[in-house]
Design a protein around this motif. Structure first.
Motif, PDB file in Angstrom:
ATOM      1  N   ASN A   1     -13.799  -1.492  -2.942  1.00 45.38           N
ATOM      2  CA  ASN A   1     -12.992  -2.650  -3.297  1.00 45.38           C
ATOM      3  C   ASN A   1     -11.522  -2.389  -2.978  1.00 45.38           C
ATOM      4  N   PRO A   2     -10.903  -3.216  -2.149  1.00 43.36           N
ATOM      5  CA  PRO A   2      -9.505  -2.993  -1.781  1.00 43.36           C
ATOM      6  C   PRO A   2      -8.540  -3.460  -2.878  1.00 43.36           C
ATOM      7  N   ASN A   3      -8.597  -2.801  -4.028  1.00 43.46           N
ATOM      8  CA  ASN A   3      -7.725  -3.191  -5.127  1.00 43.46           C
ATOM      9  C   ASN A   3      -6.740  -2.079  -5.469  1.00 43.46           C
ATOM     10  N   ARG A   4      -5.804  -2.396  -6.356  1.00 41.79           N
ATOM     11  CA  ARG A   4      -4.732  -1.461  -6.710  1.00 41.79           C
ATOM     12  C   ARG A   4      -5.281  -0.183  -7.357  1.00 41.79           C
ATOM     13  N   LYS A   5      -6.304  -0.339  -8.216  1.00 46.83           N
ATOM     14  CA  LYS A   5      -6.880   0.814  -8.910  1.00 46.83           C
ATOM     15  C   LYS A   5      -7.436   1.825  -7.917  1.00 46.83           C
ATOM     16  N   ASN A   6      -8.223   1.366  -6.949  1.00 47.52           N
ATOM     17  CA  ASN A   6      -8.813   2.265  -5.956  1.00 47.52           C
ATOM     18  C   ASN A   6      -7.752   2.867  -5.033  1.00 47.52           C
ATOM     19  N   ALA A   7      -6.700   2.097  -4.770  1.00 48.88           N
ATOM     20  CA  ALA A   7      -5.597   2.613  -3.955  1.00 48.88           C
ATOM     21  C   ALA A   7      -4.903   3.775  -4.672  1.00 48.88           C
ATOM     22  N   ILE A   8      -4.699   3.637  -5.963  1.00 52.29           N
ATOM     23  CA  ILE A   8      -4.051   4.694  -6.759  1.00 52.29           C
ATOM     24  C   ILE A   8      -4.937   5.934  -6.844  1.00 52.29           C
ATOM     25  N   ILE A   9      -6.249   5.719  -7.085  1.00 48.50           N
ATOM     26  CA  ILE A   9      -7.189   6.851  -7.161  1.00 48.50           C
ATOM     27  C   ILE A   9      -7.235   7.592  -5.818  1.00 48.50           C
ATOM     28  N   GLY A  10      -7.349   6.839  -4.728  1.00 45.27           N
ATOM     29  CA  GLY A  10      -7.386   7.444  -3.394  1.00 45.27           C
ATOM     30  C   GLY A  10      -6.107   8.190  -3.067  1.00 45.27           C
TER      31      GLY A  10
ATOM     32  N   LEU B   1       0.819  -1.209   0.000  1.00 42.72           N
ATOM     33  CA  LEU B   1       0.000   0.000   0.000  1.00 42.72           C
ATOM     34  C   LEU B   1       0.857   1.266   0.000  1.00 42.72           C
ATOM     35  N   LEU B   2       2.037   1.171   0.599  1.00 41.16           N
ATOM     36  CA  LEU B   2       2.945   2.323   0.601  1.00 41.16           C
ATOM     37  C   LEU B   2       3.256   2.766  -0.824  1.00 41.16           C
ATOM     38  N   ILE B   3       3.454   1.797  -1.719  1.00 37.48           N
ATOM     39  CA  ILE B   3       3.754   2.105  -3.119  1.00 37.48           C
ATOM     40  C   ILE B   3       2.494   2.506  -3.874  1.00 37.48           C
ATOM     41  N   ALA B   4       1.409   1.726  -3.710  1.00 38.46           N
ATOM     42  CA  ALA B   4       0.176   1.958  -4.478  1.00 38.46           C
ATOM     43  C   ALA B   4      -0.480   3.292  -4.146  1.00 38.46           C
ATOM     44  N   ILE B   5      -0.472   3.675  -2.868  1.00 36.28           N
ATOM     45  CA  ILE B   5      -1.081   4.938  -2.450  1.00 36.28           C
ATOM     46  C   ILE B   5      -0.043   6.061  -2.400  1.00 36.28           C
ATOM     47  N   GLY B   6       1.165   5.718  -1.952  1.00 33.36           N
ATOM     48  CA  GLY B   6       2.195   6.733  -1.720  1.00 33.36           C
ATOM     49  C   GLY B   6       2.726   7.413  -2.974  1.00 33.36           C
ATOM     50  N   LEU B   7       3.041   6.653  -4.013  1.00 32.48           N
ATOM     51  CA  LEU B   7       3.628   7.249  -5.218  1.00 32.48           C
ATOM     52  C   LEU B   7       2.698   8.260  -5.898  1.00 32.48           C
ATOM     53  N   PRO B   8       1.420   7.896  -6.170  1.00 33.22           N
ATOM     54  CA  PRO B   8       0.526   8.910  -6.754  1.00 33.22           C
ATOM     55  C   PRO B   8       0.288  10.096  -5.820  1.00 33.22           C
ATOM     56  N   SER B   9       0.327   9.866  -4.491  1.00 34.25           N
ATOM     57  CA  SER B   9       0.161  10.963  -3.536  1.00 34.25           C
ATOM     58  C   SER B   9       1.277  11.989  -3.686  1.00 34.25           C
ATOM     59  N   ILE B  10       2.507  11.511  -3.820  1.00 34.65           N
ATOM     60  CA  ILE B  10       3.664  12.403  -3.949  1.00 34.65           C
ATOM     61  C   ILE B  10       3.582  13.221  -5.239  1.00 34.65           C
TER      62      ILE B  10
END
Length: 243
Positions: A121-130, A70-79
């Protein structure tokens, strides 16, 4: 230190404790509080600096719970998007965006509280969007932790994992936007008197929040987190209404 507001510092400590208990950081409480004491540009600058120490404290105290996926999936787009949002602070009217943010937080948190079986849905797509939305909001409005909290709540993480992962992501968001705000001229010399106090508050508030969190059952953690997000949304809207 006659120019220092100790009531503001006490409220900042409360924001840190609640942010630690909720798992999404103190800025969601700190930004509305700071808006009563400083201009919006100063709020953004102080929030970024304050949050760096706050998140370092959480990383130290909760470091064993990190979820690297999750650090990568959420963190990179956040930065990436915190930089975009930080740049746009110069040209976008923040009042309109705060209204959108408040409505978004109130609506989603209320839906999840009323329907406990509902989940993103706890998937990669939603993690990136969030991650993208929370980073953009953090850069533009000074706070994006509640959006990230809603995203991470979908993964039903154990509370220590939730807080540690959120803190790691938040640290890199704040590290990135500090340079953008510095370039924008939002970090003012006359506000720096508060920095030593806020650095200490970040450590103390996180430690107190962790002790309180120890007595909160895991099954109630998500409920508390969503309730705090709902409160933040309502406070954001009411503050704008009474301006």
């Amino acid at each position: 230190m006659k120019n220092v507001s100790y009531i503001f510092l006490l409220l900042a400590l409360l924001a840190e404790i609640l942010g630690t208990i909720g798992g999404f950081g103190s800025s969601v409480f700190f930004v509305p509080i700071a808006n009563f004491y400083f201009d919006f540009e100063s709020v953004l600058g102080l929030t970024a600096i304050y949050h760096l120490s706050s998140n370092l404290s959480k990383i130290f105290l909760f470091k064993k719970g990190l979820n690297k996926r999750l650090l990568i999936a959420i963190g990179l787009p956040s930065i990436i998007f915190v930089i975009v949002g930080g740049i746009l602070t110069k040209v976008v009217n923040s009042n309109y965006l705060e209204i959108v943010l408040g409505l978004f937080l109130v609506t989603l948190s209320a839906i999840f509280l009323m329907n406990k079986n509902l989940a993103i849905n706890p998937n990669r797509k939603n993690a990136i969007i969030g991650g993208s939305l929370s980073g953009f909001s953090a850069g533009l409005l000074g706070t994006g932790g509640a959006i990230r909290g809603l995203t991470m709540a979908a993964f039903n993480l154990e509370k220590n994992v939730y807080i540690a992962t959120s803190a790691f992501i938040d640290f890199w968001i704040d590290f990135s936007r500090t340079f953008v705000y510095l370039f924008n001229g939002f970090i003012h010399k006359h506000d720096l008197v508060y920095v030593p106090f806020l650095l200490l508050i970040g450590l103390i508030g996180t430690a107190i929040g962790k002790k309180i969190l120890h007595y909160i059952p895991q099954e109630k953690f998500k409920l508390i987190s969503l309730s705090l997000i709902l409160t933040i949304g309502l406070v954001t809207l009411s503050r704008l209404f009474f301006k």
